[in-house]
Design an enzyme around this catalytic site. Sequence first.
Site, mmCIF file in Angstrom:
data_model
loop_
_atom_site.group_PDB
_atom_site.id
_atom_site.type_symbol
_atom_site.label_atom_id
_atom_site.label_comp_id
_atom_site.label_asym_id
_atom_site.label_seq_id
_atom_site.Cartn_x
_atom_site.Cartn_y
_atom_site.Cartn_z
ATOM 1 N NE ARG A 109 5.125 0.838 5.316
ATOM 2 C CZ ARG A 109 4.056 1.431 5.780
ATOM 3 N NH1 ARG A 109 3.326 0.816 6.687
ATOM 4 N NH2 ARG A 109 3.719 2.635 5.367
ATOM 5 C CG ASP A 129 5.466 8.191 8.025
ATOM 6 O OD1 ASP A 129 4.612 7.874 8.873
ATOM 7 O OD2 ASP A 129 5.255 8.134 6.795
ATOM 8 C CB SER A 144 3.953 4.244 8.236
ATOM 9 O OG SER A 144 2.881 5.044 8.596
ATOM 10 C CG HIS A 145 1.221 2.488 11.201
ATOM 11 N ND1 HIS A 145 1.272 2.825 9.863
ATOM 12 C CD2 HIS A 145 0.633 1.281 11.264
ATOM 13 C CE1 HIS A 145 0.719 1.864 9.151
ATOM 14 N NE2 HIS A 145 0.321 0.909 9.965
ATOM 15 C CD GLU A 180 -5.907 6.126 2.990
ATOM 16 O OE1 GLU A 180 -6.251 5.035 2.546
ATOM 17 O OE2 GLU A 180 -4.725 6.429 3.211
ATOM 18 C CD GLU A 181 -9.605 2.949 7.761
ATOM 19 O OE1 GLU A 181 -9.527 2.744 8.986
ATOM 20 O OE2 GLU A 181 -8.731 2.601 6.944
ATOM 21 C CB SER A 182 -5.857 4.144 8.072
ATOM 22 O OG SER A 182 -5.609 4.862 6.874
ATOM 23 C CG ASP A 216 2.378 7.994 11.337
ATOM 24 O OD1 ASP A 216 2.596 9.215 11.174
ATOM 25 O OD2 ASP A 216 2.393 7.172 10.414
ATOM 26 C CB THR A 222 -0.916 0.023 1.249
ATOM 27 O OG1 THR A 222 -1.506 -1.258 1.409
ATOM 28 C CG2 THR A 222 -1.998 1.072 1.133
ATOM 29 C CE LYS A 269 -1.322 8.112 6.110
ATOM 30 N NZ LYS A 269 -1.261 7.155 5.005
ATOM 31 C CE LYS A 280 5.710 7.338 1.273
ATOM 32 N NZ LYS A 280 4.290 7.621 1.334
ATOM 33 C CG ASP A 295 1.990 9.437 6.938
ATOM 34 O OD1 ASP A 295 1.991 8.916 8.073
ATOM 35 O OD2 ASP A 295 2.140 8.782 5.884
ATOM 36 N NE ARG A 296 -1.188 5.404 9.449
ATOM 37 C CZ ARG A 296 -1.728 4.204 9.507
ATOM 38 N NH1 ARG A 296 -2.258 3.780 10.635
ATOM 39 N NH2 ARG A 296 -1.740 3.411 8.464
ATOM 40 N NE ARG A 356 -5.446 -2.393 7.478
ATOM 41 C CZ ARG A 356 -4.493 -2.471 8.396
ATOM 42 N NH1 ARG A 356 -4.816 -2.779 9.643
ATOM 43 N NH2 ARG A 356 -3.225 -2.258 8.090
ATOM 44 C CB THR A 368 -6.981 1.222 1.039
ATOM 45 O OG1 THR A 368 -8.301 1.024 1.523
ATOM 46 C CG2 THR A 368 -6.024 1.419 2.193
HETATM 47 C C1 G1P Z 1 -2.755 1.138 5.863
HETATM 48 C C2 G1P Z 1 -4.049 1.915 5.872
HETATM 49 C C3 G1P Z 1 -4.135 2.803 4.640
HETATM 50 C C4 G1P Z 1 -2.918 3.713 4.588
HETATM 51 C C5 G1P Z 1 -1.641 2.880 4.660
HETATM 52 C C6 G1P Z 1 -0.408 3.764 4.762
HETATM 53 O O1 G1P Z 1 -2.715 0.302 4.735
HETATM 54 O O2 G1P Z 1 -5.158 1.042 5.941
HETATM 55 O O3 G1P Z 1 -5.318 3.543 4.696
HETATM 56 O O4 G1P Z 1 -2.913 4.455 3.401
HETATM 57 O O5 G1P Z 1 -1.678 2.041 5.820
HETATM 58 O O6 G1P Z 1 -0.416 4.589 5.887
HETATM 59 P P1 G1P Z 1 -3.100 -1.259 4.781
HETATM 60 O O7 G1P Z 1 -2.205 -1.886 5.816
HETATM 61 O O8 G1P Z 1 -4.528 -1.328 5.216
HETATM 62 O O9 G1P Z 1 -2.873 -1.757 3.388
HETATM 63 ZN ZN ZN Z 2 2.752 7.093 8.406
#
Ligand code: G1P
Ligand code: ZN
Length: 544
Positions: A22, A280, A113-114, A364-366, A278, A18, A377, A126, A282-283, A497, A345
């Site tokens: 990673r 990096d 990221s997280h 996004e909901e995330s 988070d 996504t 983001k 990336k 962005d969240r 999910r 997503t």
């Molecule tokens: C997850 C989130 C998605 C977000 C991505 C990167 O991806 O669900 O919305 O863009 O992290 O931060 P997923 O692990 O669901 O593919």
């Molecule tokens: Zn992030």
Amino acid sequence: MQIETITTHPYNDQNPGTSGLRKKVKVFQQPGYLENFVQSIFDSLHDFSGKTLVLGGDGRYFNRPAIQIIIKMAAANGFGKIIIGQGGLLSTPAASHIIRKYNAFGGLILSASHNPGGPDEDFGIKYNIGNGGPAPEKDTTAFYLRSLNIDSYKMAHIEDIDLDSIGTIQIDDLSIAIIDPVTDYAELMQSIFDFNLLKQSIGSGYITLLFDAMHAITGPYAKRILVDMLGATSDSVINAEPLEDFGGHHPDPNLAHAKELAERMFGPAAPVFGAASDGDGDRNMITGSNIFVTPSDSLAIMAANAHLIPAYAQELRGVARSMPTSQAVDRVAACYNIPCYETPTGWKFFGNLLDAGKITLCGEESFGTGSDHVREKDGLWAVLFWLNLIARKRQSVADIVHEHWQKFGRDIYCRHDYEAVEMDIANGIVEHLRSQLPALPGQTFGEYTVKYADEFSYEDPIDGSISSNQGIRIGFENGSRIIFRLSGTGTVGATLRIYLERFEADASKHDQDAQSALAELINLAEQFCEIKKRTGRIEPDVVT
Ligand code: G1P
Ligand code: ZN
């Protein structure tokens, strides 16, 4: 500059998910692993000779050695300039801004990221294109295909660069600029929000705040902007020092992982506003005294109130949300008569809409929200947006949310994650779900009658590209939805999910707890996917 061509053998697992590639740090530390992927990126790009590459990461374990390797490879592959954040640090939104501001050819962002960091945890990389946004699927597919055939990579013979001293280093035709990672970003924020009003509201004590940087990248950004520029007290930013292992925690801004913040916000004498970001940057997670704002609601509230923010006062062109994000923002768009796009997503799908001027805000909901100011983001941007709203509306977070629900209704929402599920079981669940789809429409389960059941596929309205298999959707006549997706960012097994959503128009029922309000849908979801039955688990690992 002497350039060496080093023979390598391909790895077969370098397919970006996504958000970039990673893997566990140990995977990245295999001989040639990082080098292969970076060379595959460079081999797939064209006409960048003499141009600028932006480079930085979230500071997690392996960030510094990776940066030294990439500098040598970028030099050998012909970039003319590399812009690097001091200490090898750049938040993802800051990197996006710097790519745009300095007209760079692109950028490499080192982050998972997280996901947790450390020698036994995760690393990621990336590539972002010249618009500052994540490379689209056609590029990431090209990187992967190249990685399957790669037989050599290029390295320049140069010394390791001192990443900590700001300034420019010239090596033959290559210039390497080490820049302060915060300054450009802070200026951008100042150009979007009403900093004078914020200074007054924070300085006078009208807004008290708590920001949890989770020992990740946003610490220095939050200190500079919230404390130095806007006058918040220095103890308003907690866990501010970026650490290679994020202090042993998941730098994931939700109520489960931002524990200290959650306790303070739901405890006595809670500040007016609380937020976290988070790994990096962005969240974002938004909370107020005794209230948590779901990211889907946050996006809708931002859209409904964007006219109060200087940069968006003139125009809100349109909005977009990822498919599993609740339909709350759709209601705002319908009311304001502006377009609302539904994308798969991942932030990369917003890029074309933003570039074409079709949307101003997206999310996004995330825990991701952003605007056309960058192509990622942006966590601190969302924090400043909310602070600016509180200052303008002179209302508490809870009042802003309740007022919004009263006007638009509430989309009661939650997500259940089952992590590290065995691949075979996860694939079996997806197959099982797929097999039920054709027969579901028209069937009734309690108060829910299935309206449609399909797999989401997206045709990009700008370039016509098609992305299929983007999640299984079961939609009901009353607007409720259950969505199933496998994560594309995990590094162990598969993460399932489950996204659950139900609309409630009746204001007297807005104060319900989401889990109870969604109980029937939660049971239905299990009936459809059998995750508990097939794994023997009794509950999700994370509920957000
Ligand atoms: C997850 C989130 C998605 C977000 C991505 C990167 O991806 O669900 O919305 O863009 O992290 O931060 P997923 O692990 O669901 O593919
Ligand atoms: Zn992030």
